[in-house]
Motif scaffolding. Sequence first.
Motif, mmCIF file in Angstrom:
data_model
loop_
_atom_site.group_PDB
_atom_site.id
_atom_site.type_symbol
_atom_site.label_atom_id
_atom_site.label_comp_id
_atom_site.label_asym_id
_atom_site.label_seq_id
_atom_site.Cartn_x
_atom_site.Cartn_y
_atom_site.Cartn_z
ATOM 1 N N GLU A 126 24.027 -20.337 -2.959
ATOM 2 C CA GLU A 126 23.592 -21.642 -3.463
ATOM 3 C C GLU A 126 24.011 -22.795 -2.551
ATOM 4 O O GLU A 126 23.190 -23.653 -2.210
ATOM 5 C CB GLU A 126 24.158 -21.870 -4.868
ATOM 6 N N GLU A 127 25.280 -22.826 -2.140
ATOM 7 C CA GLU A 127 25.766 -23.949 -1.345
ATOM 8 C C GLU A 127 25.097 -23.979 0.024
ATOM 9 O O GLU A 127 24.687 -25.035 0.517
ATOM 10 C CB GLU A 127 27.292 -23.844 -1.191
ATOM 11 N N PHE A 128 24.965 -22.817 0.643
ATOM 12 C CA PHE A 128 24.324 -22.710 1.953
ATOM 13 C C PHE A 128 22.858 -23.155 1.871
ATOM 14 O O PHE A 128 22.364 -23.903 2.713
ATOM 15 C CB PHE A 128 24.421 -21.260 2.432
ATOM 16 N N LEU A 129 22.173 -22.711 0.810
ATOM 17 C CA LEU A 129 20.771 -23.059 0.627
ATOM 18 C C LEU A 129 20.607 -24.552 0.374
ATOM 19 O O LEU A 129 19.684 -25.186 0.901
ATOM 20 C CB LEU A 129 20.191 -22.259 -0.534
ATOM 21 N N LYS A 130 21.508 -25.098 -0.405
ATOM 22 C CA LYS A 130 21.451 -26.534 -0.714
ATOM 23 C C LYS A 130 21.569 -27.365 0.566
ATOM 24 O O LYS A 130 20.802 -28.308 0.790
ATOM 25 C CB LYS A 130 22.562 -26.901 -1.692
ATOM 26 N N ARG A 131 22.526 -27.000 1.435
ATOM 27 C CA ARG A 131 22.716 -27.734 2.687
ATOM 28 C C ARG A 131 21.484 -27.611 3.585
ATOM 29 O O ARG A 131 21.047 -28.589 4.202
ATOM 30 C CB ARG A 131 23.952 -27.225 3.426
ATOM 31 N N SER A 132 20.923 -26.402 3.661
ATOM 32 C CA SER A 132 19.740 -26.184 4.490
ATOM 33 C C SER A 132 18.554 -26.994 3.975
ATOM 34 O O SER A 132 17.806 -27.596 4.758
ATOM 35 C CB SER A 132 19.376 -24.694 4.506
ATOM 36 N N ALA A 133 18.376 -27.011 2.652
ATOM 37 C CA ALA A 133 17.258 -27.752 2.054
ATOM 38 C C ALA A 133 17.415 -29.255 2.282
ATOM 39 O O ALA A 133 16.435 -29.953 2.583
ATOM 40 C CB ALA A 133 17.178 -27.444 0.560
ATOM 41 N N GLU A 134 18.631 -29.755 2.162
ATOM 42 C CA GLU A 134 18.879 -31.184 2.391
ATOM 43 C C GLU A 134 18.589 -31.571 3.837
ATOM 44 O O GLU A 134 18.014 -32.625 4.114
ATOM 45 C CB GLU A 134 20.327 -31.526 2.026
ATOM 46 N N ARG A 135 18.978 -30.696 4.775
ATOM 47 C CA ARG A 135 18.721 -30.971 6.194
ATOM 48 C C ARG A 135 17.222 -31.019 6.466
ATOM 49 O O ARG A 135 16.730 -31.923 7.167
ATOM 50 C CB ARG A 135 19.382 -29.887 7.048
ATOM 51 N N LEU A 136 16.478 -30.066 5.911
ATOM 52 C CA LEU A 136 15.036 -30.046 6.117
ATOM 53 C C LEU A 136 14.370 -31.289 5.526
ATOM 54 O O LEU A 136 13.462 -31.862 6.125
ATOM 55 C CB LEU A 136 14.424 -28.795 5.483
ATOM 56 N N SER A 137 14.815 -31.692 4.338
ATOM 57 C CA SER A 137 14.239 -32.873 3.689
ATOM 58 C C SER A 137 14.455 -34.129 4.527
ATOM 59 O O SER A 137 13.596 -35.011 4.584
ATOM 60 C CB SER A 137 14.842 -33.056 2.290
ATOM 61 N N GLU A 138 15.607 -34.186 5.188
ATOM 62 C CA GLU A 138 15.895 -35.346 6.052
ATOM 63 C C GLU A 138 15.053 -35.292 7.336
ATOM 64 O O GLU A 138 14.532 -36.319 7.786
ATOM 65 C CB GLU A 138 17.382 -35.370 6.412
ATOM 66 N N ASP A 139 14.906 -34.102 7.908
ATOM 67 C CA ASP A 139 14.190 -33.968 9.175
ATOM 68 C C ASP A 139 12.668 -34.045 8.996
ATOM 69 O O ASP A 139 11.958 -34.429 9.932
ATOM 70 C CB ASP A 139 14.550 -32.645 9.850
ATOM 71 N N TYR A 140 12.183 -33.669 7.810
ATOM 72 C CA TYR A 140 10.741 -33.665 7.532
ATOM 73 C C TYR A 140 10.493 -34.410 6.223
ATOM 74 O O TYR A 140 10.238 -33.784 5.179
ATOM 75 C CB TYR A 140 10.215 -32.225 7.448
ATOM 76 N N PRO A 141 10.552 -35.740 6.253
ATOM 77 C CA PRO A 141 10.449 -36.525 5.010
ATOM 78 C C PRO A 141 9.119 -36.353 4.290
ATOM 79 O O PRO A 141 9.042 -36.623 3.089
ATOM 80 C CB PRO A 141 10.639 -37.966 5.502
ATOM 81 N N TRP A 142 8.088 -35.889 4.977
ATOM 82 C CA TRP A 142 6.784 -35.664 4.346
ATOM 83 C C TRP A 142 6.722 -34.362 3.556
ATOM 84 O O TRP A 142 5.779 -34.111 2.797
ATOM 85 C CB TRP A 142 5.679 -35.646 5.406
#
Length: 311
Positions: A105-121
Amino acid sequence: MINKTSLDTEQAEILTGLQAEQKFINPKFFYNHRGSKLFEKITQLDEYYPTRTERLILQSRAGAIAKYIDKQSLIVEPGAGSCKKIEYLLEAIHPNIYVPQDVSEEFLKRSAERLSEDYPWLTVSPVVSDFSDPIELPAEVSNLTKYVFYPGSTIGNFEPDDAQHFLSQMRQLVGEAGGMILGVDLHKDNETLHAAYNDKSGVTAEFNLNTLAHINQILGANFKLEAFEHLALYNSQKKRIEMYLKSLESASYEVLGETVSFEKGELIHTEHSYKYTLDGIAELANKSGFKLEQSWLDDDELFSVNYLRAK
């Protein structure tokens, strides 16, 4: 004898494997923190071709792959981990929603947050579960065509019947109009395969042996790492790499009130990795409700990225 129902799920699973006639440890126990770091190191080794070869295919063929993906799309990635490989395709495919699934869960959460920041669309909707469990998609996605992204030749870690079952589940997930982008390692000469799993610097051996350190933590056991050695070989008849821990001595260990004994030379099976021909991939796809539409290979034909269309 200890009642295994009194143990937690992981302890019971490991103990069952160690008491089997052919001892085994599920390869998921490679991946504690140190194991994950060691695997990242493996992917950078000269001998270990799969990661860099697949990356080059995804990077160079992103546009060609994108032609098979509808403009209104949802991409699911089972066992997504760091979500790094999808980034080679995101700009080309431009999906509406990306659904990474992982058990951490924690690893996935960090990865998802990074993607959301890098690809705001991009809408990123992570799902925390084991990839063998059914994936629940976000509500109101009926207007999107669904695709599965499954890189890394993880499909090779399944027995053939289990691989077919998994792909059949993915076929059900994507429905009649969807498809799957599947990374598959290819059958090749024994020398290349042997080197990939027996690197000169011994990182793969360290990775395999770390499994014992991990289960020592889970079981409160005292398996001696120095009493085992890494063994990896290619079974050309079954077209698979087989990885083992070989006991260097006869020994007995107390584990959760039970005795686990080893003969000198006895093997613990830790992983296998099937290698496929393109015909084999097509056959597997066909049995699972897909049709192999296109395969992209590197120049040396070591690895393949494949598009499977729902039949």
